[in-house]
Design an enzyme around this catalytic site. Structure first.
Site, PDB file in Angstrom:
ATOM      1  N   GLY A   1      42.859  41.939  -5.798  1.00 10.35           N
ATOM      2  CA  GLY A   1      42.870  41.955  -4.333  1.00 10.35           C
ATOM      3  C   GLY A   1      41.823  42.846  -3.687  1.00 10.35           C
ATOM      4  N   THR A   2      40.858  43.309  -4.474  1.00 14.50           N
ATOM      5  CA  THR A   2      39.823  44.179  -3.878  1.00 14.50           C
ATOM      6  C   THR A   2      39.053  43.454  -2.770  1.00 14.50           C
ATOM      7  OG1 THR A   2      38.385  43.509  -5.702  1.00 14.50           O
ATOM      8  CG2 THR A   2      39.369  45.698  -5.854  1.00 14.50           C
ATOM      9  N   GLY A   3      38.716  42.187  -3.026  1.00 13.39           N
ATOM     10  CA  GLY A   3      37.933  41.424  -2.042  1.00 13.39           C
ATOM     11  C   GLY A   3      38.724  41.154  -0.771  1.00 13.39           C
ATOM     12  N   CYS A   4      40.010  40.829  -0.936  1.00 16.93           N
ATOM     13  CA  CYS A   4      40.872  40.577   0.235  1.00 16.93           C
ATOM     14  C   CYS A   4      40.977  41.849   1.072  1.00 16.93           C
ATOM     15  CB  CYS A   4      42.281  40.178  -0.203  1.00 16.93           C
ATOM     16  SG  CYS A   4      42.324  38.771  -1.315  1.00 16.93           S
TER      17      CYS A   4
ATOM     18  N   LYS B   1      28.721  41.305  -2.561  1.00 17.07           N
ATOM     19  CA  LYS B   1      29.515  42.342  -3.227  1.00 17.07           C
ATOM     20  C   LYS B   1      29.140  42.446  -4.697  1.00 17.07           C
ATOM     21  CE  LYS B   1      33.266  40.229  -2.141  1.00 17.07           C
ATOM     22  NZ  LYS B   1      34.660  39.785  -1.887  1.00 17.07           N
TER      23      LYS B   1
ATOM     24  N   THR C   1      42.207  46.013 -10.139  1.00 18.89           N
ATOM     25  CA  THR C   1      41.292  45.536  -9.091  1.00 18.89           C
ATOM     26  C   THR C   1      41.771  44.221  -8.478  1.00 18.89           C
ATOM     27  OG1 THR C   1      39.972  44.495 -10.813  1.00 18.89           O
ATOM     28  CG2 THR C   1      39.225  46.660 -10.037  1.00 18.89           C
TER      29      THR C   1
HETATM   30  N1  LIG Z   1      35.556  49.090 -10.301  1.00 23.04           N
HETATM   31  C1  LIG Z   1      35.152  49.259  -9.033  1.00 23.04           C
HETATM   32  N2  LIG Z   1      34.866  50.491  -8.537  1.00 23.04           N
HETATM   33  C2  LIG Z   1      34.473  50.680  -7.270  1.00 23.04           C
HETATM   34  N3  LIG Z   1      34.321  49.655  -6.391  1.00 23.04           N
HETATM   35  C3  LIG Z   1      34.580  48.402  -6.813  1.00 23.04           C
HETATM   36  C4  LIG Z   1      35.004  48.119  -8.136  1.00 23.04           C
HETATM   37  N4  LIG Z   1      35.202  46.765  -8.250  1.00 23.04           N
HETATM   38  C5  LIG Z   1      34.921  46.236  -7.050  1.00 23.04           C
HETATM   39  N5  LIG Z   1      34.522  47.210  -6.186  1.00 23.04           N
HETATM   40  C6  LIG Z   1      34.169  47.041  -4.764  1.00 23.04           C
HETATM   41  O1  LIG Z   1      35.262  46.347  -4.157  1.00 23.04           O
HETATM   42  C7  LIG Z   1      34.785  45.469  -3.148  1.00 23.04           C
HETATM   43  C8  LIG Z   1      35.256  44.058  -3.473  1.00 23.04           C
HETATM   44  O2  LIG Z   1      34.365  43.521  -4.441  1.00 23.04           O
HETATM   45  P1  LIG Z   1      34.731  42.476  -5.580  1.00 23.04           P
HETATM   46  O3  LIG Z   1      33.428  41.993  -6.122  1.00 23.04           O
HETATM   47  O4  LIG Z   1      35.693  43.104  -6.549  1.00 23.04           O
HETATM   48  O5  LIG Z   1      35.483  41.373  -4.757  1.00 23.04           O
HETATM   49  P2  LIG Z   1      36.231  40.093  -5.241  1.00 23.04           P
HETATM   50  O6  LIG Z   1      35.755  39.681  -6.587  1.00 23.04           O
HETATM   51  O7  LIG Z   1      36.081  39.117  -4.144  1.00 23.04           O
HETATM   52  O8  LIG Z   1      37.738  40.560  -5.349  1.00 23.04           O
HETATM   53  P3  LIG Z   1      39.079  39.652  -5.560  1.00 23.04           P
HETATM   54  O9  LIG Z   1      38.667  38.229  -5.739  1.00 23.04           O
HETATM   55  O10 LIG Z   1      39.799  40.210  -6.741  1.00 23.04           O
HETATM   56  O11 LIG Z   1      39.899  39.885  -4.328  1.00 23.04           O
HETATM   57  C9  LIG Z   1      33.268  45.640  -3.125  1.00 23.04           C
HETATM   58  O12 LIG Z   1      32.938  46.613  -2.141  1.00 23.04           O
HETATM   59  C10 LIG Z   1      32.959  46.140  -4.539  1.00 23.04           C
HETATM   60  O13 LIG Z   1      31.754  46.861  -4.618  1.00 23.04           O
HETATM   61  C1  LIG Z   2      46.517  34.201  -2.359  1.00 22.06           C
HETATM   62  C2  LIG Z   2      45.324  34.825  -2.977  1.00 22.06           C
HETATM   63  N1  LIG Z   2      44.210  34.991  -2.219  1.00 22.06           N
HETATM   64  C3  LIG Z   2      43.104  35.555  -2.760  1.00 22.06           C
HETATM   65  C4  LIG Z   2      43.089  35.982  -4.072  1.00 22.06           C
HETATM   66  C5  LIG Z   2      41.818  36.571  -4.675  1.00 22.06           C
HETATM   67  O1  LIG Z   2      42.013  37.853  -5.061  1.00 22.06           O
HETATM   68  C6  LIG Z   2      44.268  35.802  -4.832  1.00 22.06           C
HETATM   69  N2  LIG Z   2      44.344  36.188  -6.139  1.00 22.06           N
HETATM   70  N3  LIG Z   2      45.365  35.220  -4.254  1.00 22.06           N
END
Ligand SMILES: Nc1ncnc2c1ncn2[C@@H]1O[C@H](COP(=O)(O)OP(=O)(O)OP(=O)(O)O)[C@@H](O)[C@H]1O
Ligand SMILES: Cc1ncc(CO)c(N)n1
Length: 274
Positions: free
Chosen positions: A208-211, A172, A206
């Protein structure tokens, strides 16, 4: 109705973890079950406390659900300790469904959601079971041992990760903040790969985007999409969720799970072979 599962931590602020996963499942019309590994006292500004569940009770929750439901796909998020990872892996080894692993390590505010010594268990016990792994750049660096500074490093790290037994890794690009685009690169164990590119939204919301992204992959897999279809559909889901923020909280606010149904016009994900 397709049943899916999340094995993750609870976010009292509702934007990440179990809460983000269940909201995503619900919007995608999959029936969500949940196994809670840890409670967090958390809001959009950060994590104030962590209270882990015991490994035995994680096992008990998983077994209760598996005895009663035909789970089609599952995801893991915050697993917190080596002991919980080992317990989860031992049970999943006996099951046969698609497994999405979001290797959650550090929350946006800097709190550690995975103990440092648990990385070995993650790499050796859980990764070989993964249908899909969805690391962000810092997580990919820890798992692969490769410092990712430029585009080529992403492929080098992905190859090392695939050697650990993962079938597919989605690298990502959310953390590459100098770019105009949010680009994720998907690598399969058969040597093929593709890129997904969307407009980077300028927003602080942003959390929880990854979750949300990994939960959406799980829901689409549970509904019978192919791996590639599920990953692309999930990118659409998270793009809409980021593009239409709810403006809640005083820090990094949550993404908007309602946007998938309410903003079908937000559809600018470009997919190309790489
Ligand atoms: N500002 C943004 N605009 C558009 N897409 C984004 C943006 N930030 C993240 N993404 C997309 O969101 C998805 C999750 O990526 P990200 O790298 O943010 O995950 P993460 O760091 O594991 O998130 P978190 O730990 O906060 O849950 C990917 O598809 C990424 O490309
Ligand atoms: C419980 C939990 N899981 C995952 C993340 C990562 O976004 C968070 N901030 N909290």
């Amino acid at each position: 109705m397709d049943v899916v599962m999340t094995i993750a931590g609870s976010d009292s602020g509702g934007g990440a973890g179990i809460q983000a996963d269940l909201k995503t499942f619900q919007e995608l019309k999959a029936f969500g079950t949940s196994v809670i590994t840890a409670l967090t006292a958390q809001n959009t500004m950060g994590v104030d406390g962590i209270f882990p569940t015991t490994p035995d009770f994680v096992a008990q929750q998983m077994n209760s659900v598996f005895q009663d439901f035909d789970v089609k796909a599952l995801k893991t998020g915050m697993l917190f300790s080596a002991e919980i990872i080992e317990t989860v892996a031992a049970i999943l080894k006996e099951q046969d469904f698609q497994i999405v692993i979001d290797p959650v390590m550090i929350a946006k505010g800097g709190a550690s959601l995975l103990q440092q010594e648990a990385v070995v268990a993650l790499n050796t016990k859980l990764l070989p079971l993964a249908t899909v792994l969805t690391p962000n750049i810092p997580e990919a660096e820890v798992i692969s041992g490769v410092a990712i500074r430029k585009e080529e490093d992403i492929e080098i790290a992905a190859k090392i990760i695939l050697e650990k037994g993962v079938q597919c890794v989605v690298m990502k690009g959310g953390h590459l903040e100098d770019l105009q685009q949010a680009t994720d690169t998907v690598f399969f164990s058969d040597g093929t790969s593709f890129k997904m590119q969307s407009k980077r939204i300028q927003t602080k919301h942003t959390h929880g985007t990854g979750c949300t992204f990994s939960a959406a992959i799980t829901a689409f897999l549970g509904k019978g999409y192919s791996l590639q279809e599920a990953i692309i559909a999930a990118k659409h889901f998270v793009q809409r969720a980021i593009a239409h923020p709810l403006n809640l909280g005083h820090g990094h606010g949550p993404t908007n799970h309602f946007a998938y149904q309410e903003h079908k016009e937000t559809d600018e994900v470009l997919v190309y072979e790489s």
